[in-house]
Structures are given as C-alpha cells and as structure tokens.
Design a protein around this motif. Structure first.
Motif, PDB file in Angstrom:
ATOM      1  N   GLN A   1      23.871  26.356  48.061  1.00  0.00           N
ATOM      2  CA  GLN A   1      22.550  26.920  47.822  1.00  0.00           C
ATOM      3  C   GLN A   1      21.622  26.370  48.893  1.00  0.00           C
ATOM      4  OE1 GLN A   1      21.326  26.196  43.781  1.00  0.00           O
ATOM      5  NE2 GLN A   1      22.427  27.981  43.062  1.00  0.00           N
TER       6      GLN A   1
ATOM      7  N   GLY B   1      20.164  34.339  45.115  1.00  0.00           N
ATOM      8  CA  GLY B   1      19.421  33.276  45.789  1.00  0.00           C
ATOM      9  C   GLY B   1      19.762  33.203  47.259  1.00  0.00           C
ATOM     10  N   ASP B   2      19.263  32.158  47.909  1.00  0.00           N
ATOM     11  CA  ASP B   2      19.537  31.918  49.330  1.00  0.00           C
ATOM     12  C   ASP B   2      20.719  30.969  49.456  1.00  0.00           C
ATOM     13  OD1 ASP B   2      17.369  33.482  50.099  1.00  0.00           O
ATOM     14  OD2 ASP B   2      15.992  31.796  50.005  1.00  0.00           O
ATOM     15  N   TYR B   3      21.613  31.282  50.392  1.00  0.00           N
ATOM     16  CA  TYR B   3      22.837  30.508  50.553  1.00  0.00           C
ATOM     17  C   TYR B   3      23.155  30.237  52.015  1.00  0.00           C
ATOM     18  CZ  TYR B   3      23.870  31.394  45.663  1.00  0.00           C
ATOM     19  OH  TYR B   3      23.820  31.423  44.297  1.00  0.00           O
TER      20      TYR B   3
ATOM     21  N   ASN C   1      24.131  32.073  57.184  1.00  0.00           N
ATOM     22  CA  ASN C   1      23.046  32.034  56.203  1.00  0.00           C
ATOM     23  C   ASN C   1      22.792  33.439  55.687  1.00  0.00           C
ATOM     24  OD1 ASN C   1      22.605  29.291  56.699  1.00  0.00           O
ATOM     25  ND2 ASN C   1      21.184  29.725  58.343  1.00  0.00           N
TER      26      ASN C   1
ATOM     27  N   HIS D   1      20.910  35.781  52.028  1.00  0.00           N
ATOM     28  CA  HIS D   1      20.226  35.771  50.719  1.00  0.00           C
ATOM     29  C   HIS D   1      20.390  37.107  50.049  1.00  0.00           C
ATOM     30  CE1 HIS D   1      16.750  37.818  52.574  1.00  0.00           C
ATOM     31  NE2 HIS D   1      17.147  37.125  53.616  1.00  0.00           N
TER      32      HIS D   1
END
Length: 94
Positions: free
Chosen positions: A50, A75-77, A92, A94
């Motif tokens: 995360q 979510g953002d990962y 990266n 999201h």
C-alpha cells in the motif's frame, strides 16, 4: 562476486493483466517475463505494498508459468518484482 559480464541486466517486465476494483476488494494479477526473450519467470518474488504506508504489504511467488494474483482493496499501491540476477521492477498504480 560474479564478474560483471556474467550478471544479467535485463529488466523484469511485468505485465499487469488486470486490476479489478470492486466496492470492497479486487485483484492484481499479472505475469513476470524476461524482457529480452519473453520467457516466463518461475519463482519471482512479487510484493504489493500500500502506498505511501509500505508497512502494509502482501508477498507472493510466481507460479511455473510466471503468473501471480493478489487480493487487494481499492487504493494506491506500489508493486515490486524481483528475481536473482534480474533488475528489480517497480510499478506504481491506483
């Protein structure tokens, strides 16, 4: 230490096959392959973190066909994939 010419410099190519986001959860799936010859890479370590709280993470090892699938909430990962003698791959999303 191995001679520099012996080390492979090919980056791992990670093909994200899909990120499905439902109201509560989804999956991040993909395949890790050699960037040069496109062969599947068995046993590559894949870690979904995360972002920006990288203390929350899910590790996975690719199967014999280089595939992985990790359950994830929206979510953002940041995804990391690595295998001995290959360059670490980061992605990266999201």
């Amino acid at each position: 230490m191995a001679p520099r010419s012996f080390k492979k410099i090919f980056a791992l190519f990670l093909s994200l096959l899909g990120l499905i986001t439902f109201a509560q959860s989804g999956r991040v799936s993909g395949k890790v392959i050699d960037a040069k010859d496109k062969s599947s890479l068995y046993g590559a370590a894949v870690v979904l973190m995360q972002w920006p709280d990288t203390a929350k993470f899910t590790p996975m090892i690719t199967d014999t066909s280089g595939r992985f699938s990790i359950k994830a909430e929206p979510g953002d990962y940041r995804l990391r994939s690595e295998l001995l003698s290959y360059k670490t791959y980061w992605k990266n999303f999201h």
